[in-house]
Design a protein around this motif. Structure first.
Motif, PDB file in Angstrom:
ATOM      1  N   PRO A   1       0.784  -1.229   0.000  1.00  0.00           N
ATOM      2  CA  PRO A   1       0.000   0.000   0.000  1.00  0.00           C
ATOM      3  C   PRO A   1       0.820   1.287   0.000  1.00  0.00           C
ATOM      4  CG  PRO A   1      -0.455  -1.340   1.971  1.00  0.00           C
ATOM      5  CD  PRO A   1       0.517  -2.101   1.139  1.00  0.00           C
ATOM      6  N   ARG A   2       2.045   1.245   0.506  1.00  0.00           N
ATOM      7  CA  ARG A   2       2.857   2.468   0.580  1.00  0.00           C
ATOM      8  C   ARG A   2       3.805   2.618  -0.601  1.00  0.00           C
ATOM      9  NH1 ARG A   2       4.178   5.923   1.809  1.00  0.00           N
ATOM     10  NH2 ARG A   2       5.454   6.325   3.640  1.00  0.00           N
ATOM     11  N   LEU A   3       3.660   1.767  -1.600  1.00  0.00           N
ATOM     12  CA  LEU A   3       4.577   1.822  -2.737  1.00  0.00           C
ATOM     13  C   LEU A   3       4.202   2.947  -3.688  1.00  0.00           C
ATOM     14  CD1 LEU A   3       6.997   0.403  -4.106  1.00  0.00           C
ATOM     15  CD2 LEU A   3       5.343  -0.994  -5.357  1.00  0.00           C
ATOM     16  N   GLY A   4       5.170   3.845  -3.951  1.00  0.00           N
ATOM     17  CA  GLY A   4       4.902   4.972  -4.834  1.00  0.00           C
ATOM     18  C   GLY A   4       5.220   4.709  -6.287  1.00  0.00           C
ATOM     19  N   GLY A   5       6.150   3.791  -6.559  1.00  0.00           N
ATOM     20  CA  GLY A   5       6.541   3.483  -7.926  1.00  0.00           C
ATOM     21  C   GLY A   5       7.691   2.495  -7.920  1.00  0.00           C
ATOM     22  N   VAL A   6       8.151   2.168  -9.127  1.00  0.00           N
ATOM     23  CA  VAL A   6       9.225   1.183  -9.276  1.00  0.00           C
ATOM     24  C   VAL A   6      10.299   1.720 -10.211  1.00  0.00           C
ATOM     25  CG1 VAL A   6       7.855  -0.871  -8.779  1.00  0.00           C
ATOM     26  CG2 VAL A   6       7.901   0.041 -11.108  1.00  0.00           C
ATOM     27  N   VAL A   7      11.525   1.258  -9.985  1.00  0.00           N
ATOM     28  CA  VAL A   7      12.668   1.638 -10.805  1.00  0.00           C
ATOM     29  C   VAL A   7      13.353   0.347 -11.265  1.00  0.00           C
ATOM     30  CG1 VAL A   7      14.878   2.863 -10.866  1.00  0.00           C
ATOM     31  CG2 VAL A   7      12.979   3.764  -9.480  1.00  0.00           C
ATOM     32  N   PHE A   8      13.705   0.283 -12.540  1.00  0.00           N
ATOM     33  CA  PHE A   8      14.393  -0.896 -13.071  1.00  0.00           C
ATOM     34  C   PHE A   8      15.882  -0.785 -12.798  1.00  0.00           C
ATOM     35  CE2 PHE A   8      16.031  -3.112 -17.129  1.00  0.00           C
ATOM     36  CZ  PHE A   8      16.173  -4.325 -16.460  1.00  0.00           C
ATOM     37  N   GLY A   9      16.446  -1.793 -12.149  1.00  0.00           N
ATOM     38  CA  GLY A   9      17.880  -1.846 -11.896  1.00  0.00           C
ATOM     39  C   GLY A   9      18.546  -2.811 -12.857  1.00  0.00           C
ATOM     40  N   SER A  10      18.961  -2.311 -14.012  1.00  0.00           N
ATOM     41  CA  SER A  10      19.466  -3.187 -15.076  1.00  0.00           C
ATOM     42  C   SER A  10      20.818  -3.811 -14.745  1.00  0.00           C
ATOM     43  CB  SER A  10      19.570  -2.417 -16.393  1.00  0.00           C
ATOM     44  OG  SER A  10      20.503  -1.346 -16.285  1.00  0.00           O
ATOM     45  N   ALA A  11      21.697  -3.065 -14.072  1.00  0.00           N
ATOM     46  CA  ALA A  11      23.053  -3.558 -13.832  1.00  0.00           C
ATOM     47  C   ALA A  11      23.044  -4.791 -12.934  1.00  0.00           C
ATOM     48  CB  ALA A  11      23.915  -2.459 -13.232  1.00  0.00           C
ATOM     49  N   ASP A  12      22.320  -4.725 -11.831  1.00  0.00           N
ATOM     50  CA  ASP A  12      22.259  -5.880 -10.934  1.00  0.00           C
ATOM     51  C   ASP A  12      21.521  -7.048 -11.577  1.00  0.00           C
ATOM     52  OD1 ASP A  12      23.072  -5.496  -7.772  1.00  0.00           O
ATOM     53  OD2 ASP A  12      22.799  -3.607  -8.816  1.00  0.00           O
ATOM     54  N   TYR A  13      20.450  -6.735 -12.314  1.00  0.00           N
ATOM     55  CA  TYR A  13      19.711  -7.799 -12.988  1.00  0.00           C
ATOM     56  C   TYR A  13      20.601  -8.520 -13.988  1.00  0.00           C
ATOM     57  CZ  TYR A  13      16.164 -10.197 -15.754  1.00  0.00           C
ATOM     58  OH  TYR A  13      15.424 -11.165 -16.397  1.00  0.00           O
ATOM     59  N   ALA A  14      21.314  -7.757 -14.822  1.00  0.00           N
ATOM     60  CA  ALA A  14      22.184  -8.361 -15.831  1.00  0.00           C
ATOM     61  C   ALA A  14      23.315  -9.157 -15.187  1.00  0.00           C
ATOM     62  CB  ALA A  14      22.750  -7.279 -16.755  1.00  0.00           C
ATOM     63  N   ALA A  15      23.846  -8.651 -14.079  1.00  0.00           N
ATOM     64  CA  ALA A  15      24.925  -9.366 -13.396  1.00  0.00           C
ATOM     65  C   ALA A  15      24.440 -10.698 -12.850  1.00  0.00           C
ATOM     66  CB  ALA A  15      25.482  -8.508 -12.262  1.00  0.00           C
ATOM     67  N   THR A  16      23.215 -10.725 -12.335  1.00  0.00           N
ATOM     68  CA  THR A  16      22.661 -11.964 -11.786  1.00  0.00           C
ATOM     69  C   THR A  16      22.355 -12.968 -12.884  1.00  0.00           C
ATOM     70  OG1 THR A  16      21.677 -10.708  -9.964  1.00  0.00           O
ATOM     71  CG2 THR A  16      20.828 -12.929 -10.349  1.00  0.00           C
ATOM     72  N   VAL A  17      21.741 -12.480 -13.963  1.00  0.00           N
ATOM     73  CA  VAL A  17      21.383 -13.360 -15.082  1.00  0.00           C
ATOM     74  C   VAL A  17      22.607 -13.714 -15.924  1.00  0.00           C
ATOM     75  CG1 VAL A  17      19.944 -13.511 -17.174  1.00  0.00           C
ATOM     76  CG2 VAL A  17      19.041 -12.427 -15.118  1.00  0.00           C
ATOM     77  N   ARG A  18      23.651 -12.867 -15.814  1.00  0.00           N
ATOM     78  CA  ARG A  18      24.876 -13.001 -16.611  1.00  0.00           C
ATOM     79  C   ARG A  18      24.569 -12.758 -18.089  1.00  0.00           C
ATOM     80  NH1 ARG A  18      28.036 -18.280 -14.477  1.00  0.00           N
ATOM     81  NH2 ARG A  18      29.735 -17.293 -15.632  1.00  0.00           N
ATOM     82  N   CYS A  19      23.863 -11.648 -18.314  1.00  0.00           N
ATOM     83  CA  CYS A  19      23.532 -11.241 -19.681  1.00  0.00           C
ATOM     84  C   CYS A  19      24.081  -9.842 -19.914  1.00  0.00           C
ATOM     85  CB  CYS A  19      22.018 -11.273 -19.907  1.00  0.00           C
ATOM     86  SG  CYS A  19      21.088 -10.013 -18.977  1.00  0.00           S
ATOM     87  N   GLY A  20      23.960  -9.370 -21.143  1.00  0.00           N
ATOM     88  CA  GLY A  20      24.433  -8.041 -21.481  1.00  0.00           C
ATOM     89  C   GLY A  20      23.452  -6.961 -21.076  1.00  0.00           C
ATOM     90  N   LEU A  21      23.901  -5.706 -21.215  1.00  0.00           N
ATOM     91  CA  LEU A  21      23.071  -4.566 -20.850  1.00  0.00           C
ATOM     92  C   LEU A  21      22.358  -3.943 -22.045  1.00  0.00           C
ATOM     93  CD1 LEU A  21      25.365  -2.748 -18.247  1.00  0.00           C
ATOM     94  CD2 LEU A  21      23.082  -3.662 -17.804  1.00  0.00           C
ATOM     95  N   GLY A  22      22.452  -4.577 -23.214  1.00  0.00           N
ATOM     96  CA  GLY A  22      21.806  -4.033 -24.400  1.00  0.00           C
ATOM     97  C   GLY A  22      20.295  -4.002 -24.268  1.00  0.00           C
TER      98      GLY A  22
END
Length: 280
Positions: A142-163
């Motif tokens: 209920p207190r969530l105002g919005g979301v931000v995509f964190g591409s660097a951490d996501y790509a590092a975890t998945v081991r994919c590129g940032l393209g």
């Protein structure tokens, strides 16, 4: 809530240990300026960062929303961040919660910081595969105002590129889930500092996809992002024409410049015109 929902669609972040850059970030034209005590700060420097970050919020005439990227509230450093922020004399308007993977992360931050006179805007940084698996549940906080995509951490975890193409799925998923929840989504930054054309191309794609704004890692990126996300004169003229056509047709299906338009087109055009004109 859309922080500083004027022309400032860029979100800029600056390390807490470089206070000499605080004013530059705040004056960059970004809609949100964040001071960072998470990824840009070594573990041994976290306490100094918490103390130094207070200076970021001492300014009373800031032209943008001032926030902080804390450490995950599920870590010891995150717990210390919450204790420190609760004691700040001048407090952040916005809290960005990294590594968010459940609604409880958001609720925890709110339960510690909320008081009768202070309820900061709390946003989730979505940057792990597990978070994407749990998006509908996270976005029910209920207190969530919005979301931000964190591409660097996501790509590092998945081991994919940032393209852009490589990260198409998480971007589509985040925009869809955020829209369904009625909250805005901010796209990840472009980390290359000397490629303004690449930044512009990616910002255009993010806008077309439905993101409300985009992260910046350098003050000079803010102007490009703001320019892209603010409607062009042509887009605004088209929207006004669609609004007028909707009023003339009684919201019935009609045509504008050779294109069939109906209810969803009228709604989108009215929203764009209202935002550009600064009306609710």
């Amino acid at each position: 809530m859309h922080p500083n929902s004027s022309r400032g669609r860029a979100w800029i972040i600056t390390p807490a240990l470089t206070p000499q850059r605080f004013a530059t970030a705040q004056n960059s034209g970004a809609g949100v300026a964040l001071v960072d005590v998470e990824d840009s700060v070594a573990t041994s420097d976290k306490q100094l960062a918490r103390t130094t970050a207070q200076q970021f919020f001492a300014r009373t005439d800031a032209p943008c929303t001032l926030g902080i990227r804390m450490n995950s509230p599920l870590t010891l450093d995150g717990a210390k961040d919450l204790v420190a922020m609760a004691a700040y004399t001048a407090k952040p308007d916005l809290i960005l919660v990294p590594k968010t993977e459940s609604a409880r992360d958001i609720e925890l931050v709110a339960s510690v910081l909320d008081t009768d006179g202070y309820t900061p805007d709390i946003w989730a940084l979505i940057e792990t595969p597990r978070a994407f698996d749990k998006l509908p549940a996270i976005l029910k906080a209920p207190r969530l105002g919005g979301v931000v995509f964190g591409s660097a951490d996501y790509a590092a975890t998945v081991r994919c590129g940032l393209g852009w193409d490589t990260l198409a799925y998480p971007r589509f998923a985040l925009v869809n889930a955020a829209t369904a929840a009625g909250i805005p989504a901010i796209d990840a930054p472009v980390y290359a500092l000397d490629t303004p054309d690449a930044l512009r191309r990616e910002a255009v794609k993010a806008k077309q996809l439905g993101f409300y704004g985009k992260g910046a890692v350098h003050p000079r990126q803010a102007a490009v992002i703001n320019e892209v996300f603010w409607p062009t004169a042509e887009e605004l003229a088209d929207a006004r024409a669609i609004v007028a056509a909707g009023e003339k047709s009684g919201n019935g299906v009609t045509t504008v410049n050779g294109q069939m338009v109906g209810t969803p087109f009228f709604a989108a055009a009215r929203a764009l015109v209202a935002e550009a004109d600064g009306t609710p």
